[in-house]
Design an enzyme around this catalytic site. Structure first.
Site, PDB file in Angstrom:
ATOM      1  N   HIS A 118      50.635  64.082  54.347  1.00 41.35           N
ATOM      2  CA  HIS A 118      50.465  62.623  54.300  1.00 41.35           C
ATOM      3  C   HIS A 118      51.822  61.916  54.310  1.00 41.35           C
ATOM      4  CE1 HIS A 118      46.126  62.350  53.733  1.00 41.35           C
ATOM      5  NE2 HIS A 118      46.245  63.528  53.143  1.00 41.35           N
ATOM      6  N   GLY A 120      40.363  62.044  55.879  1.00 33.25           N
ATOM      7  CA  GLY A 120      38.981  61.800  55.485  1.00 33.25           C
ATOM      8  C   GLY A 120      38.431  63.027  54.797  1.00 33.25           C
ATOM      9  N   LYS A 155      47.131  42.587  48.572  1.00 27.31           N
ATOM     10  CA  LYS A 155      47.553  41.809  47.403  1.00 27.31           C
ATOM     11  C   LYS A 155      49.076  41.652  47.292  1.00 27.31           C
ATOM     12  CE  LYS A 155      45.985  39.998  43.475  1.00 27.31           C
ATOM     13  NZ  LYS A 155      44.739  39.214  43.365  1.00 27.31           N
ATOM     14  N   CYS A 158      46.188  64.461  58.642  1.00 30.58           N
ATOM     15  CA  CYS A 158      45.244  65.269  57.867  1.00 30.58           C
ATOM     16  C   CYS A 158      43.944  65.485  58.642  1.00 30.58           C
ATOM     17  CB  CYS A 158      45.012  64.599  56.516  1.00 30.58           C
ATOM     18  SG  CYS A 158      44.242  65.711  55.339  1.00 30.58           S
ATOM     19  N   TYR A 159      42.837  64.937  58.191  1.00 29.82           N
ATOM     20  CA  TYR A 159      41.593  65.119  58.945  1.00 29.82           C
ATOM     21  C   TYR A 159      41.769  64.631  60.387  1.00 29.82           C
ATOM     22  CZ  TYR A 159      36.811  64.510  60.572  1.00 29.82           C
ATOM     23  OH  TYR A 159      35.663  64.562  61.323  1.00 29.82           O
ATOM     24  N   SER A 212      41.443  28.361  41.226  1.00 29.05           N
ATOM     25  CA  SER A 212      41.147  28.938  39.908  1.00 29.05           C
ATOM     26  C   SER A 212      42.418  29.120  39.091  1.00 29.05           C
ATOM     27  CB  SER A 212      40.486  30.304  40.087  1.00 29.05           C
ATOM     28  OG  SER A 212      41.436  31.239  40.593  1.00 29.05           O
ATOM     29  N   GLY A 213      43.567  29.069  39.769  1.00 28.79           N
ATOM     30  CA  GLY A 213      44.810  29.334  39.063  1.00 28.79           C
ATOM     31  C   GLY A 213      45.245  30.781  39.253  1.00 28.79           C
ATOM     32  N   GLY A 214      44.361  31.607  39.819  1.00 30.10           N
ATOM     33  CA  GLY A 214      44.728  32.992  40.117  1.00 30.10           C
ATOM     34  C   GLY A 214      45.640  33.040  41.339  1.00 30.10           C
ATOM     35  N   VAL A 215      46.188  34.203  41.613  1.00 30.77           N
ATOM     36  CA  VAL A 215      47.167  34.337  42.693  1.00 30.77           C
ATOM     37  C   VAL A 215      46.582  33.926  44.053  1.00 30.77           C
ATOM     38  CG1 VAL A 215      48.774  35.898  43.831  1.00 30.77           C
ATOM     39  CG2 VAL A 215      48.022  36.377  41.512  1.00 30.77           C
ATOM     40  N   ASP A 216      45.404  34.461  44.371  1.00 33.70           N
ATOM     41  CA  ASP A 216      44.884  34.283  45.726  1.00 33.70           C
ATOM     42  C   ASP A 216      44.584  32.822  46.049  1.00 33.70           C
ATOM     43  OD1 ASP A 216      45.044  36.968  45.458  1.00 33.70           O
ATOM     44  OD2 ASP A 216      42.885  37.298  45.313  1.00 33.70           O
ATOM     45  N   SER A 217      43.837  32.166  45.165  1.00 34.08           N
ATOM     46  CA  SER A 217      43.500  30.782  45.480  1.00 34.08           C
ATOM     47  C   SER A 217      44.742  29.894  45.411  1.00 34.08           C
ATOM     48  CB  SER A 217      42.372  30.256  44.579  1.00 34.08           C
ATOM     49  OG  SER A 217      42.792  30.140  43.244  1.00 34.08           O
ATOM     50  N   SER A 218      45.692  30.243  44.560  1.00 33.97           N
ATOM     51  CA  SER A 218      46.921  29.443  44.470  1.00 33.97           C
ATOM     52  C   SER A 218      47.708  29.527  45.771  1.00 33.97           C
ATOM     53  CB  SER A 218      47.813  29.944  43.334  1.00 33.97           C
ATOM     54  OG  SER A 218      47.151  29.823  42.107  1.00 33.97           O
ATOM     55  N   GLU A 277      52.344  58.832  54.515  1.00 33.56           N
ATOM     56  CA  GLU A 277      52.250  57.476  53.955  1.00 33.56           C
ATOM     57  C   GLU A 277      52.443  57.419  52.443  1.00 33.56           C
ATOM     58  OE1 GLU A 277      49.905  59.361  55.095  1.00 33.56           O
ATOM     59  OE2 GLU A 277      47.987  59.118  54.084  1.00 33.56           O
TER      60      GLU A 277
END
Ligand code: XMP
Length: 513
Positions: free
Chosen positions: A171, A53, A369, A80-81, A224-230, A173
């Site tokens: 870090h 942070g 995503k 870290c923090y 909508s045809g986008g990734v998420d709604s598909s 990660e």
């Protein structure tokens, strides 16, 4: 299911910690550092990570973890923090920012302490790590052993194996710490978690949950045809089949061939009940004479809601709405001071009216995503949909600068299709955040054959980005630029010039309007 909590103190890498741990087969969740400690302790977490942070533990009002966390017997890892806070609260010596350190550093290994087990020296008992800190731990708290140091940081890793408390100044990660996964893996081992969380198990349980949640009810999904709604549509369909109806509002502002491909994929291939509403005329009507970008956005948003409501009403009472909300949209205030920098500033124009009072089914709420893409793959969605680049809700209307007419949309659509084809052929589709064409509201002079032309200009926009909050213009190969330019000018009648946008965000934005 074993899970790990990541208490977020506002680091830019917090989401990355969660993803790494998930990649290693353990479900992890991000929790704001202000979250009530009682709830964190009651959450059944097998381990707690304290994130990095921007604060200094000495700063007034610095967000410090509750001491009770350290006494609960749950293994903890400070990063870290998070390390500085752990050291500070448990009686170590932390000095405020005198020796800032940022970037790659050489970590000298001194012990393993359960945390650095299996870390292989790259040279002279040293490994490369990524540092980014101001405050520095000079002396670990009682009970801790110092495990490593760098030139600027006398205690760069420490552990108290008895209490299962671990900390690193670097870090683990980020990809710049090549052996970071070993370090995180050691922590997971100390937590005693089963590493059996996978996307396949996620899909199975998500299908099961949707089934259980909605029972015999009908569910509506705005596709909508986008990734998420598909992905949502296909997942919910797996769970409840015919009880799902998808509503696809075609606003006439989509890219070439997109509407057809949505219908083909969902109706024909997946056999999902799909209502395709061709509302392009209505949207064009709303946009007639409008040149102001904000007005365009508002009109499109309002029209979407109007069409959606009308169509939904025709379907009778449907209690549930399936939505493609993702984890980054959900994570509550990531920093203690306010909302995270990664929460979307652009709400989809597909935002639906609250007065419709749907109950929500959001099976992707816990995913990032890239995880959604993986789910899409497991559910058999074609790569073309899974790897579709982000596309703005107002569609091509905000890429036709100036007034949106059918003719201008057609020009842009044809030019954009060339961009999409060539970018794909060059194998850059997944590497680029977005690549698209913009139709400018000016005409310029050219010469074609023996004739003077006075025609339209296309701007090519291609950007690299992690989250759309910032973006760099992509350094596309000259050959590719040449090919796109010459194809557009030769193939799209009405265009006689192509320019390439070399602005980054900020100060520009990705879209032109
Ligand atoms: P800007 O232009 O602000 O865009 O740099 C950032 C990202 O958001 C997308 N974008 C939108 N997405 N509805 C959306 O769902 C919108 O109204 C909208 N406007 C921009 C843009 O394509 C980029 O990926």
């Amino acid at each position: 299911m074993d899970k790990i909590a990541i208490l977020d103190f506002g680091a830019q890498y917090t989401q990355l910690i969660a993803r790494r741990i998930r990649e290693m087969g353990v479900y992890s969740e991000i929790i704001a550092c202000t979250h009530p400690v009682e709830e964190v302790l009651a959450g059944g977490y097998k381990g707690i990570v304290l994130s990095g942070g921007p604060s200094s533990v000495y700063e007034e009002g610095a967000p410090l973890p509750d001491r009770r966390l350290f006494e609960a017997g749950i293994p903890m890892l400070g990063i870290c923090y998070g390390m500085q806070a752990m050291a500070y609260l448990l009686g170590g010596h932390v000095v405020p920012a005198q020796r800032r350190e940022y970037g790659g550093a050489e970590l000298a290994l001194e012990g393993t302490g359960g945390l650095l087990d299996g870390v292989v020296p790259e040279r002279d008992n040293r490994i490369t790590v990524w540092m980014s800190h101001g405050d520095t731990v000079m002396r670990p708290p009682k009970g801790f052993t110092r495990l490593a140091s760098t030139v600027n940081c006398p205690v760069a890793a420490m552990s108290d194996q008895k209490r299962r408390l671990f900390a690193v100044q670097f870090h683990p990660e980020v990809a710049h710490t090549p052996q970071g996964k070993t370090v995180l893996g050691n922590f997971l081992r100390a937590c005693g978690v089963a590493r059996d969380w996978s996307m396949t198990s996620f899909v199975d349980s998500a299908i099961e949950t949707v089934h259980r949640t909605v029972g015999q009810d009908q569910v509506l999904c705005a596709l909508s045809g986008g990734v998420d709604s598909s992905v949502v549509a296909v997942l919910v369909h797996r769970a409840i089949g015919e009880q799902l109806t998808c509503l696809f509002v075609d606003n006439g502002l989509l890219r070439k061939g997109e509407a057809e491909s949505v219908v083909e994929t969902f109706r024909d291939a997946f056999k999902i009940k799909l209502i395709h509403v061709d509302a392009s005329a209505r949207f064009l009507e709303q946009l007639r004479g409008v040149t102001d970008p904000e007005t365009k956005r508002k009109r499109i948003g309002a029209e979407f809601i109007a069409v959606f409501e009308e169509e939904a009403r025709k379907l009778g009472r449907i209690p549930w709405l399936a939505q493609g909300t993702l984890y980054p949209d959900v994570i509550e205030s990531v920093s203690f001071k306010g909302p995270s920098a990664t929460i979307k500033t652009h709400h989809n124009v597909g935002g639906l009216p609250t007065r419709m009072q749907f109950k929500l089914v959001e099976p992707l709420r816990e995913l990032f995503k890239d995880e959604v893409r993986e789910v899409g793959g497991l559910l058999g969605l074609p790569a073309e949909i899974i790897w579709r680049q982000p596309f703005p809700g107002p569609g091509l209307a905000i890429r036709v600068l100036g007034e949106v007419t059918e003719e201008r949309l057609h020009l842009l659509r044809e030019a954009d299709a060339v961009v999409q084809e060539e970018v794909r052929a060059a194998g850059l589709e997944r590497e680029l955040w977005q690549a698209f064409a913009v139709l400018l509201p000016v005409r310029t002079v050219g010469v074609m054959g023996d004739f003077r032309t006075y025609a339209q200009v296309i701007a090519l926009r291609a950007v690299m980005s992690q989250d759309a909050m910032t973006a760099d213009w992509a350094h596309l190969p000259y050959d590719l630029l040449a090919k796109i330019s010459s194809r557009i000018i030769n193939e799209v009648k009405g265009i006689n010039r192509v320019v390439f946008d070399i602005s980054s965000k900020p100060p520009s934005t990705i879209e032109w309007e």
